[in-house]
Design a protein around this motif. Structure first.
Motif, short mmCIF file in Angstrom:
data_model
loop_
_atom_site.label_atom_id
_atom_site.label_comp_id
_atom_site.label_asym_id
_atom_site.label_seq_id
_atom_site.Cartn_x
_atom_site.Cartn_y
_atom_site.Cartn_z
N ASP A 69 -113.05 37.71 29.81
CA ASP A 69 -112.40 36.53 30.37
C ASP A 69 -112.46 36.54 31.89
O ASP A 69 -111.47 36.75 32.58
N ALA A 70 -113.65 36.34 32.40
CA ALA A 70 -113.84 36.28 33.84
C ALA A 70 -113.26 34.99 34.38
O ALA A 70 -113.43 33.93 33.79
N GLU A 71 -112.56 35.09 35.47
CA GLU A 71 -112.04 33.88 36.07
C GLU A 71 -111.95 34.06 37.59
O GLU A 71 -111.90 35.18 38.09
N CYS A 72 -111.95 32.95 38.28
CA CYS A 72 -111.81 32.98 39.73
C CYS A 72 -110.39 33.40 40.07
O CYS A 72 -109.43 32.86 39.51
N ALA A 73 -110.24 34.36 40.97
CA ALA A 73 -108.92 34.87 41.31
C ALA A 73 -108.21 34.01 42.35
O ALA A 73 -107.04 34.23 42.64
#
Length: 216
Positions: A25-29
DNA sequence: ATCCCGAGGG
DNA sequence: CCCTCTGGAT
């Protein structure tokens, strides 16, 4: 050293597979409510942690949520609000001028075009690729920041130092549908495990195919 | 002392 | 290619 193209592609497949396994679950921080806010947050993220950017943008976006608002903000006020992100004079000047350019040329909207984005003050390929990929879902390139550059070099996907050349070589070996998540996941791995100073090689799931087998 | 999700200018 | 801009975190 992995020089052969087929070999680099094979290595890229291993890296992509492991990234999916470890960072599904890669997401922009960075926190944002619009493409405009992501653009500003990304400009502010240069040489600064995303945690600090989010602290600053909380107040900044509450006061100036749109390009129209930020374009008429006093630069001095912007300088004070972004001071703790570093490079604050350049950043304040750039987010003000970029907002003004968006109002003048695009009715305050963020263009979905790499060439147009890169013309905005303070926006280079890295920032443009972040906005296109994360805000619009357009894989127009691969985000190459300090993490992506460091990790792809350590993993043998490139030997280039220049970010544009790194991006070119990565685009040769990473399938286009993976481009957006590839960078996000590498960045997560770069922060959590394969950091610049003291990489945790003993805990790294990439070690079994990492040419470094422990960087100094 | 060294690095952090860079960009612009020389 | 190089340098500069800058505060915060470790």
């Amino acid at each position: 050293m992995i020089e052969d193209l087929a070999e680099r592609k094979a290595q890229a497949r291993r890296v992509v597979r492991q990234l999916k396994k470890d960072y599904a679950d890669a997401e922009c921080a960075l926190n944002f409510d619009s493409p405009f806010q992501l653009l500003i947050a990304t400009i502010l993220s240069a040489q600064c942690t995303d945690v600090r950017v989010n602290i600053v943008t909380k107040d900044l976006f509450a006061k100036y949520p749109t390009a129209h608002d930020m374009a008429v903000a006093p630069v001095k006020t912007l300088e004070k609000m972004v001071q703790t992100t570093g490079f604050f004079r350049n950043k304040a000047k750039n987010i003000h001028a970029a907002s003004q350019a968006l109002v003048d040329d695009y009715d305050g909207e963020v263009p979905q075009d790499l060439a147009k984005l890169v013309e905005l003050p303070g926006v280079g390929r890295k920032t443009a690729n972040v906005v296109l990929g994360t805000a619009f879902g357009i894989p127009s390139g691969i985000v190459v920041d300090t993490h992506v550059g460091r990790l792809t070099r350590r993993l043998g996907l490139t030997e280039k130092a220049d970010a544009v050349k790194v991006e070119e070589e990565l685009m040769e070996v990473v399938p286009k549908k993976e481009w957006i998540d590839f960078s996000h996941r590498l960045i997560h791995h770069g922060r959590a495990v394969c950091n610049a100073r003291k990489p945790k090689c003993e805990a790294c799931h990439f070690l079994k195919f990492c040419p470094q087998e422990g960087v100094s």
